[in-house]
Design an enzyme around this catalytic site. Structure first.
Site, PDB file in Angstrom:
ATOM      1  N   CYS A   1      -6.110   4.451  -4.059  1.00  0.00           N
ATOM      2  CA  CYS A   1      -6.188   3.069  -3.569  1.00  0.00           C
ATOM      3  C   CYS A   1      -7.432   2.304  -3.986  1.00  0.00           C
ATOM      4  O   CYS A   1      -7.340   1.199  -4.541  1.00  0.00           O
ATOM      5  CB  CYS A   1      -6.068   3.050  -2.046  1.00  0.00           C
ATOM      6  SG  CYS A   1      -7.175   4.227  -1.221  1.00  0.00           S
TER       7      CYS A   1
ATOM      8  N   HIS B   1     -11.019  -2.237   1.477  1.00  0.00           N
ATOM      9  CA  HIS B   1     -11.312  -0.878   1.000  1.00  0.00           C
ATOM     10  C   HIS B   1     -12.123  -0.832  -0.291  1.00  0.00           C
ATOM     11  O   HIS B   1     -11.941   0.064  -1.128  1.00  0.00           O
ATOM     12  CB  HIS B   1     -10.027  -0.063   0.846  1.00  0.00           C
ATOM     13  CG  HIS B   1     -10.247   1.386   1.179  1.00  0.00           C
ATOM     14  ND1 HIS B   1      -9.233   2.323   1.149  1.00  0.00           N
ATOM     15  CD2 HIS B   1     -11.370   2.070   1.556  1.00  0.00           C
ATOM     16  CE1 HIS B   1      -9.717   3.511   1.487  1.00  0.00           C
ATOM     17  NE2 HIS B   1     -11.021   3.377   1.730  1.00  0.00           N
TER      18      HIS B   1
ATOM     19  N   ASP C   1      -0.155  -0.627  -4.854  1.00  0.00           N
ATOM     20  CA  ASP C   1      -1.455  -0.169  -5.361  1.00  0.00           C
ATOM     21  C   ASP C   1      -1.397   1.210  -5.993  1.00  0.00           C
ATOM     22  O   ASP C   1      -2.309   1.612  -6.706  1.00  0.00           O
ATOM     23  CB  ASP C   1      -2.508  -0.201  -4.251  1.00  0.00           C
ATOM     24  CG  ASP C   1      -2.277   0.854  -3.167  1.00  0.00           C
ATOM     25  OD1 ASP C   1      -1.126   1.304  -2.997  1.00  0.00           O
ATOM     26  OD2 ASP C   1      -3.252   1.203  -2.473  1.00  0.00           O
TER      27      ASP C   1
ATOM     28  N   ASP D   1       0.842  -1.199   0.000  1.00  0.00           N
ATOM     29  CA  ASP D   1       0.000   0.000   0.000  1.00  0.00           C
ATOM     30  C   ASP D   1       0.876   1.247   0.000  1.00  0.00           C
ATOM     31  O   ASP D   1       1.687   1.445   0.922  1.00  0.00           O
ATOM     32  CB  ASP D   1      -0.896  -0.023   1.245  1.00  0.00           C
ATOM     33  CG  ASP D   1      -2.068   0.927   1.150  1.00  0.00           C
ATOM     34  OD1 ASP D   1      -2.105   1.719   0.193  1.00  0.00           O
ATOM     35  OD2 ASP D   1      -2.943   0.884   2.028  1.00  0.00           O
ATOM     36  N   ASP D   2       0.738   2.077  -1.027  1.00  0.00           N
ATOM     37  CA  ASP D   2       1.475   3.347  -1.136  1.00  0.00           C
ATOM     38  C   ASP D   2       2.986   3.171  -1.262  1.00  0.00           C
ATOM     39  O   ASP D   2       3.745   4.107  -0.953  1.00  0.00           O
ATOM     40  CB  ASP D   2       1.194   4.252   0.076  1.00  0.00           C
ATOM     41  CG  ASP D   2      -0.195   4.867   0.054  1.00  0.00           C
ATOM     42  OD1 ASP D   2      -0.987   4.516  -0.842  1.00  0.00           O
ATOM     43  OD2 ASP D   2      -0.481   5.698   0.934  1.00  0.00           O
TER      44      ASP D   2
END
Length: 521
Positions: free
Chosen positions: A79, A138, A318, A39-40
């Protein structure tokens, strides 16, 4: 026709490779697949992509034993739409009947993928695989507004996954509990999770205290479920998800597909104690170190189970890295989150969506190899279908291209020649065609922060922060005489230092027309 040819090539490659490792009496077993989505994580956050202020030996080992891709992109720089594109194989601007998904799913979001939509999990499920998603979801739950009444469905189990365990939204937004399948993990019917809403004056259940340097985290908006909240500590989310992934792999008795979506390295930066202070770029780097450990735990489990050589492991992110408080602190210490790429998360410049991508499959993918093939995350659906010799009907492969030949061999010609990328703002949806990147507006369409007290920096402010020059920007602001849109030659200028909009009007005209045609398909 072109896509069908690529499917055939990929299927023949796989059949030949599997046959070469099986005896006449022992048919080849289908490969397992582990897809790890960080993530990120930015393009410059790994040692094998140039990082020097932190160490990622486990992930670097994947690259040494597999193939490193240099021109891979997420479907979105945000995201939720990025994950939509990955799971469905469709560009996120097509979602919700054409309204598109442009931002992170809110707390009360329903499930954003129609259960009738075929997902990458369905592709594996249709071939007899065990399937699981562990980690950040999410993508919403339920129908209409999600009121968080259990069971939480429809959800992941309605999209081809046998099992789900993880963080229902993101580690920076409530509810701060784990969800297992369609229930709050370790929940109590006598103490249910109750959504209070954003402006409620009722007291929410306490959550883990974190320091300011960990970066922004939204206050809790839920009461009840006290035990479930106690089981969720920001400092053990990563190790908990790793443990669940390990346990699930160990229990498998047949081919499996695991989608492991880590919360590392999304803010707040809360690595377990053993990783704190281990990098040269602050808590951001420490969180990357924990991510590297998670990958190592998965690989160790595959090896102990004796299936590592028959498992395709893919590691990627992502979207690009973000310059929140922790990201800016890392940059101040000399860490280049997105390498020398222009831009960051949420924006349409390359730093927002060009990500690391590593594929490892011993004996099938050449060790230590690299590929500059253009690839989008929407391509995973067609690629996995080809891996399993499964045909997709035309409406299921509208955007997805089979990239299996790029993983297993070294094609002379590009498999994908054009691509759509969506940032946070619809006005900045970008179009890539071969070497050209066209953006129909000024700036990057992402975050706009630029002051020390602001959480999310983006656009021109980031270019000054990390010294990534651009011809449209001066003193961290877009020039008044900057062109109305942007065109970049990524072959000669991958870092997007020069907007050549005015030098190539014919290219601009052509690409603007093609982008408009895409939007109307």
């Amino acid at each position: 026709m072109k896509t069908q040819i690529l499917y055939t090539i990929g299927t023949l490659c796989l059949a030949c490779l599997l046959a070469s490792t099986a005896t006449a009496d022992e048919p080849a077993s289908p490969p397992n697949v582990v897809f790890i989505l960080a993530d990120d994580l930015g393009y410059g956050d790994l040692g094998c992509y140039g990082a020097t202020k932190l160490k990622t030996p486990k992930i670097d080992k994947l690259a040494k034993e597999g193939r490193r891709f240099t021109d891979t992109h997420t479907a979105s720089a945000v995201c939720t739409p990025s994950r939509y594109g990955l799971l469905t194989g469709q560009y996120p601007f097509r979602a919700l009947g054409g309204k598109g998904i442009w931002g992170p799913a809110p707390i009360d979001s329903p499930l954003l993928i129609n259960p009738d939509t075929q997902t990458i999990a369905d592709v594996f499920k249709n071939n007899g695989y065990d399937t699981a998603v562990i980690g950040k979801w999410h993508l919403g739950f339920g129908e209409g507004k999600n009121d968080w009444h259990e069971p939480l469905g429809p959800g992941p189990q309605d999209l081809g996954f046998d099992y789900y365990f993880g963080v229902p939204l993101v580690n920076s937004a409530p509810p701060y509990v784990f969800v297992e399948n369609d229930h709050v993990f370790d929940g109590d019917p006598n103490d249910p999770l109750i959504y209070l809403g954003r402006n409620s004056k009722e007291k929410a259940t306490p959550i883990t205290p974190i320091p300011r340097e960990a970066s922004q985290r939204t206050p809790n908006m839920f009461k009840g479920a006290e035990q479930a909240h106690k089981n969720y500590s920001d400092y053990t989310v990563g190790t908990t998800l790793a443990g669940k992934a390990v346990d699930w792999i160990e229990e498998r008795q047949q081919p499996f597909f695991l989608y492991l979506a880590t919360t590392n390295v999304h803010h707040p930066f809360t690595p377990a104690e053993r990783f704190q202070g281990t990098s040269e770029c602050g808590v951001y780097g420490d969180f990357v170190h924990e991510l590297d450990w998670i990958v190592g735990e998965v690989m160790k489990t595959l090896e102990a189970k004796g299936v590592a050589d028959n498992t395709l492991v893919i590691f990627t992110s992502d979207n690009g890295g973000m310059f929140n408080l922790g990201g800016r602190a890392a940059a101040a210490k000399g860490h280049k989150i997105n390498g020398n790429l222009l831009g960051s998360k949420f924006g349409v410049w390359e730093g927002g969506h060009r990500v690391p991508f590593i594929a490892r499959w011993p004996g099938k993918i050449d060790a230590g190899s690299e590929s500059d093939q253009l690839m989008s995350m929407v391509d995973m659906k067609a690629t996995f279908a080809a891996l399993l010799s499964q045909d997709l009907v035309e409406d299921q492969q509208k955007d997805s291209v089979n990239m299996l030949p790029a993983m297993l061999e070294d094609p002379d010609q590009p498999l994908r020649t054009e691509m759509i990328v969506t940032p946070r703002k619809e006005s900045h949806m970008g179009f890539r065609k071969e070497k050209w990147m066209y953006i129909p507006a000024k700036n990057d369409g992402g975050f706009g922060g630029s002051k020390p007290n602001q959480h999310a920096w983006g656009g021109p402010a980031v270019t000054k922060l990390v010294n990534t020059p651009n011809s449209d920007i001066e003193n961290a602001k877009i020039k008044k005489n900057a062109p109305p849109a942007q065109l970049y030659d990524l072959k000669s200028d991958v870092n997007q230092t020069q907007n050549v909009f005015r030098e190539h009007p014919e290219v601009v005209q052509e690409m603007a027309a093609e982008l408009k045609a895409y939007q109307s398909k």
